[in-house]
Motif scaffolding. Structure first.
Motif, PDB file in Angstrom:
ATOM      1  N   ASN A   1       0.802  -1.219   0.000  1.00 48.34           N
ATOM      2  CA  ASN A   1       0.000   0.000   0.000  1.00 48.34           C
ATOM      3  C   ASN A   1       0.839   1.274   0.000  1.00 48.34           C
ATOM      4  O   ASN A   1       1.771   1.391   0.778  1.00 48.34           O
ATOM      5  CB  ASN A   1      -0.828   0.022   1.294  1.00 48.34           C
ATOM      6  N   GLY A   2       0.467   2.193  -0.880  1.00 43.75           N
ATOM      7  CA  GLY A   2       1.083   3.514  -0.825  1.00 43.75           C
ATOM      8  C   GLY A   2       2.423   3.650  -1.525  1.00 43.75           C
ATOM      9  O   GLY A   2       3.023   4.730  -1.531  1.00 43.75           O
ATOM     10  N   VAL A   3       2.913   2.570  -2.125  1.00 44.01           N
ATOM     11  CA  VAL A   3       4.231   2.661  -2.767  1.00 44.01           C
ATOM     12  C   VAL A   3       4.177   3.452  -4.083  1.00 44.01           C
ATOM     13  O   VAL A   3       5.208   3.950  -4.561  1.00 44.01           O
ATOM     14  CB  VAL A   3       4.848   1.260  -3.041  1.00 44.01           C
ATOM     15  N   GLY A   4       2.971   3.550  -4.658  1.00 46.91           N
ATOM     16  CA  GLY A   4       2.846   4.313  -5.909  1.00 46.91           C
ATOM     17  C   GLY A   4       2.413   3.474  -7.098  1.00 46.91           C
ATOM     18  O   GLY A   4       2.675   3.838  -8.247  1.00 46.91           O
ATOM     19  N   LYS A   5       1.708   2.368  -6.845  1.00 48.14           N
ATOM     20  CA  LYS A   5       1.253   1.495  -7.933  1.00 48.14           C
ATOM     21  C   LYS A   5       0.358   2.248  -8.915  1.00 48.14           C
ATOM     22  O   LYS A   5       0.599   2.248 -10.111  1.00 48.14           O
ATOM     23  CB  LYS A   5       0.437   0.310  -7.388  1.00 48.14           C
ATOM     24  N   THR A   6      -0.707   2.843  -8.368  1.00 45.86           N
ATOM     25  CA  THR A   6      -1.709   3.469  -9.231  1.00 45.86           C
ATOM     26  C   THR A   6      -1.093   4.631 -10.012  1.00 45.86           C
ATOM     27  O   THR A   6      -1.324   4.782 -11.216  1.00 45.86           O
ATOM     28  CB  THR A   6      -2.909   3.932  -8.384  1.00 45.86           C
ATOM     29  N   THR A   7      -0.284   5.413  -9.333  1.00 46.38           N
ATOM     30  CA  THR A   7       0.386   6.535  -9.997  1.00 46.38           C
ATOM     31  C   THR A   7       1.299   6.028 -11.117  1.00 46.38           C
ATOM     32  O   THR A   7       1.327   6.588 -12.219  1.00 46.38           O
ATOM     33  CB  THR A   7       1.231   7.320  -8.972  1.00 46.38           C
ATOM     34  N   THR A   8       2.018   4.936 -10.841  1.00 43.84           N
ATOM     35  CA  THR A   8       2.935   4.385 -11.844  1.00 43.84           C
ATOM     36  C   THR A   8       2.169   3.836 -13.050  1.00 43.84           C
ATOM     37  O   THR A   8       2.595   3.998 -14.197  1.00 43.84           O
ATOM     38  CB  THR A   8       3.814   3.287 -11.211  1.00 43.84           C
TER      39      THR A   8
ATOM     40  N   VAL B   1      12.109   8.303  -5.919  1.00 46.24           N
ATOM     41  CA  VAL B   1      13.552   8.564  -5.880  1.00 46.24           C
ATOM     42  C   VAL B   1      13.785  10.054  -5.625  1.00 46.24           C
ATOM     43  O   VAL B   1      14.744  10.446  -4.952  1.00 46.24           O
ATOM     44  CB  VAL B   1      14.215   8.115  -7.207  1.00 46.24           C
ATOM     45  N   ASP B   2      12.872  10.890  -6.115  1.00 49.31           N
ATOM     46  CA  ASP B   2      12.972  12.338  -5.903  1.00 49.31           C
ATOM     47  C   ASP B   2      12.805  12.727  -4.441  1.00 49.31           C
ATOM     48  O   ASP B   2      13.290  13.764  -4.012  1.00 49.31           O
ATOM     49  CB  ASP B   2      11.891  13.055  -6.727  1.00 49.31           C
ATOM     50  N   ALA B   3      12.090  11.901  -3.693  1.00 49.23           N
ATOM     51  CA  ALA B   3      11.747  12.276  -2.317  1.00 49.23           C
ATOM     52  C   ALA B   3      12.827  11.869  -1.315  1.00 49.23           C
ATOM     53  O   ALA B   3      12.761  12.226  -0.143  1.00 49.23           O
ATOM     54  CB  ALA B   3      10.413  11.633  -1.929  1.00 49.23           C
TER      55      ALA B   3
ATOM     56  N   GLY C   1       8.655  11.822  -9.254  1.00 46.27           N
ATOM     57  CA  GLY C   1       7.714  12.905  -8.985  1.00 46.27           C
ATOM     58  C   GLY C   1       6.284  12.411  -9.152  1.00 46.27           C
ATOM     59  O   GLY C   1       6.058  11.240  -9.451  1.00 46.27           O
ATOM     60  N   GLN C   2       5.337  13.326  -8.949  1.00 47.11           N
ATOM     61  CA  GLN C   2       3.938  12.913  -8.969  1.00 47.11           C
ATOM     62  C   GLN C   2       3.261  13.142 -10.313  1.00 47.11           C
ATOM     63  O   GLN C   2       2.143  12.691 -10.528  1.00 47.11           O
ATOM     64  CB  GLN C   2       3.176  13.643  -7.855  1.00 47.11           C
ATOM     65  N   GLY C   3       3.918  13.832 -11.226  1.00 49.08           N
ATOM     66  CA  GLY C   3       3.324  14.122 -12.543  1.00 49.08           C
ATOM     67  C   GLY C   3       3.447  12.939 -13.489  1.00 49.08           C
ATOM     68  O   GLY C   3       4.262  12.038 -13.259  1.00 49.08           O
TER      69      GLY C   3
HETATM   70  N1  GDP Z   1       7.380  12.239  -4.904  1.00 51.04           N
HETATM   71  C1  GDP Z   1       6.829  11.164  -5.493  1.00 51.04           C
HETATM   72  N2  GDP Z   1       5.604  10.743  -5.100  1.00 51.04           N
HETATM   73  C2  GDP Z   1       5.075   9.667  -5.703  1.00 51.04           C
HETATM   74  C3  GDP Z   1       5.773   8.938  -6.713  1.00 51.04           C
HETATM   75  N3  GDP Z   1       4.982   7.905  -7.099  1.00 51.04           N
HETATM   76  C4  GDP Z   1       3.857   7.977  -6.361  1.00 51.04           C
HETATM   77  N4  GDP Z   1       3.894   9.032  -5.517  1.00 51.04           N
HETATM   78  C5  GDP Z   1       2.891   9.453  -4.531  1.00 51.04           C
HETATM   79  O1  GDP Z   1       2.723   8.424  -3.576  1.00 51.04           O
HETATM   80  C6  GDP Z   1       1.366   8.424  -3.075  1.00 51.04           C
HETATM   81  C7  GDP Z   1       0.766   7.049  -3.160  1.00 51.04           C
HETATM   82  O2  GDP Z   1       0.619   6.699  -4.518  1.00 51.04           O
HETATM   83  P1  GDP Z   1      -0.448   5.639  -5.066  1.00 51.04           P
HETATM   84  O3  GDP Z   1      -0.208   5.520  -6.523  1.00 51.04           O
HETATM   85  O4  GDP Z   1      -1.827   5.983  -4.633  1.00 51.04           O
HETATM   86  O5  GDP Z   1       0.047   4.322  -4.307  1.00 51.04           O
HETATM   87  P2  GDP Z   1      -0.605   2.860  -4.294  1.00 51.04           P
HETATM   88  O6  GDP Z   1      -1.324   2.721  -2.984  1.00 51.04           O
HETATM   89  O7  GDP Z   1       0.553   1.932  -4.372  1.00 51.04           O
HETATM   90  O8  GDP Z   1      -1.496   2.747  -5.479  1.00 51.04           O
HETATM   91  C8  GDP Z   1       0.639   9.464  -3.923  1.00 51.04           C
HETATM   92  O9  GDP Z   1       0.547  10.666  -3.188  1.00 51.04           O
HETATM   93  C9  GDP Z   1       1.528   9.650  -5.145  1.00 51.04           C
HETATM   94  O10 GDP Z   1       1.401  10.915  -5.733  1.00 51.04           O
HETATM   95  C10 GDP Z   1       7.096   9.405  -7.094  1.00 51.04           C
HETATM   96  O11 GDP Z   1       7.800   8.851  -7.948  1.00 51.04           O
HETATM   97  N5  GDP Z   1       7.565  10.511  -6.438  1.00 51.04           N
END
Ligand code: GDP
Ligand code: MG
Length: 305
Positions: free
Chosen positions: A119-126, A259-261, A285-287
């Protein structure tokens, strides 16, 4: 990115080369500088064993080679340090996702990619970022929200899909994630889509029930690629997660997010060096455009330029 670790490596090279301006360093003295470097790396969140490996590699580059006064010591040490990191990063596999997609498409359609992670690692964003790249490359993409567990997960992916302009397939909360993934694949087959990206619910690698559920999704989907998303900020813990997913479902390739964070950079570097799986992308990043193809040369550039 990597800012503290960058400074640690710079300072190390600076100190050694300054000392060498006045005399040739004994191995014992080099050893002392290296021990100090080790501590500094640990303080930048590099994991113990990775710091040890880096220092040993640097020592190997420096020991037994007499650097004399008047030699361009600074240049020599800088090169030695960079070469050491290069040696370590060279061992990490790269993965060209776009080439992979093309190679599968030459044989069959659609390409099925399953995304996994805690959870929260960034799956959906990726997924959104990769869907964006695929679309830019001219592929027809479906994203499937097989996360029926976390509140808001469906809406989150749907919103991304609308913004990027790709097709979204979802389902009801509490329903079977494998069924949603299956629906998405059938939809893609019927409508001549190229790629299906399957989002799954975040789960701890130690949660047996959820891992079994994931295994079921994998059995139904038969993905061409099982992609694990890891948060670079978590360093050694990310490597533990990888072990758990590897044992339960298998992992083909990794994306390292955030990696940016990582201001220190040690956690990110630890994850990169320790991962032992090909890395497809780094999230920076988040974009939607904040995803770069993993390449050791890029990491070296971040560390030394
Ligand atoms: N700074 C930064 N934030 C990210 C990155 N990838 C995801 N996030 C942030 O991490 C948070 C969780 O992402 P989300 O995709 O919802 O995670 P999931 O629970 O694995 O699906 C969100 O606020 C995203 O914007 C990244 O490469 N860099
Ligand atoms: Mg999610």
């Amino acid at each position: 990115m990597f800012s503290k670790i960058k400074k640690v490596l710079q300072d190390f090279a600076q100190q050694i080369s300054e000392a060498i301006l006045y005399r040739t360093l004994s191995e014992k003295e080099i050893d002392e500088y290296c021990n100090n470097l080790f501590i500094q790396l640990i303080e930048s969140d590099v994991a113990y064993d990775v710091a040890e490996k880096i220092v040993n590699e640097i020592k190997q580059q420096l020991m037994g080679k007499k650097i004399r006064r008047g030699d361009d010591a600074k240049n020599y040490i800088d090169t030695a340090v960079e070469k050491s990191l290069e040696e370590m990063l060279k061992g990490v596999g790269t993965f060209k996702l776009m080439n992979f997609v093309k190679s599968v498409l030459a044989k069959e359609k659609p390409v099925k990619i399953m995304f996994m992670g805690v959870n929260g690692v960034g799956k959906t964003t990726t997924i959104a970022k990769i869907a964006h790249i695929l679309k830019t490359n001219g592929f027809k993409v479906v994203v499937a929200a097989a996360d029926t567990f976390r509140a808001g997960a469906q809406e989150q992916l749907k919103k991304h899909a609308e913004r990027i302009g790709v097709t979204f397939i979802g389902g009801r909360y509490g329903s079977d994630p494998a069924a949603i993934a299956f629906d998405a694949i059938v939809y893609a087959q019927k409508n001549n889509f190229d790629v299906v990206l399957i989002d799954t619910a975040g789960r701890m690698h130690v949660d047996i029930d959820l891992m079994n559920e994931l295994r079921k999704v994998a059995r139904v989907v038969k993905p061409h690629l099982k992609l694990l998303v890891l948060d670079a900020l978590t360093g050694n813990d990310a490597l533990e997660q990888l072990k758990g997913f590897e044992e339960a479902v298998g992992v083909d390739v990794v994306v390292l997010t955030k990696v940016d964070a990582d201001a220190n950079g040690g956690a990110a570097l630890t994850t990169i060096i320790g991962v032992g799986k090909p890395i497809a992308y780094l999230g920076v990043g988040q974009g939607y455009n904040d995803l770069i193809e993993y390449d050791p040369a890029i990491v070296l550039k971040m560390l030394f330029r």
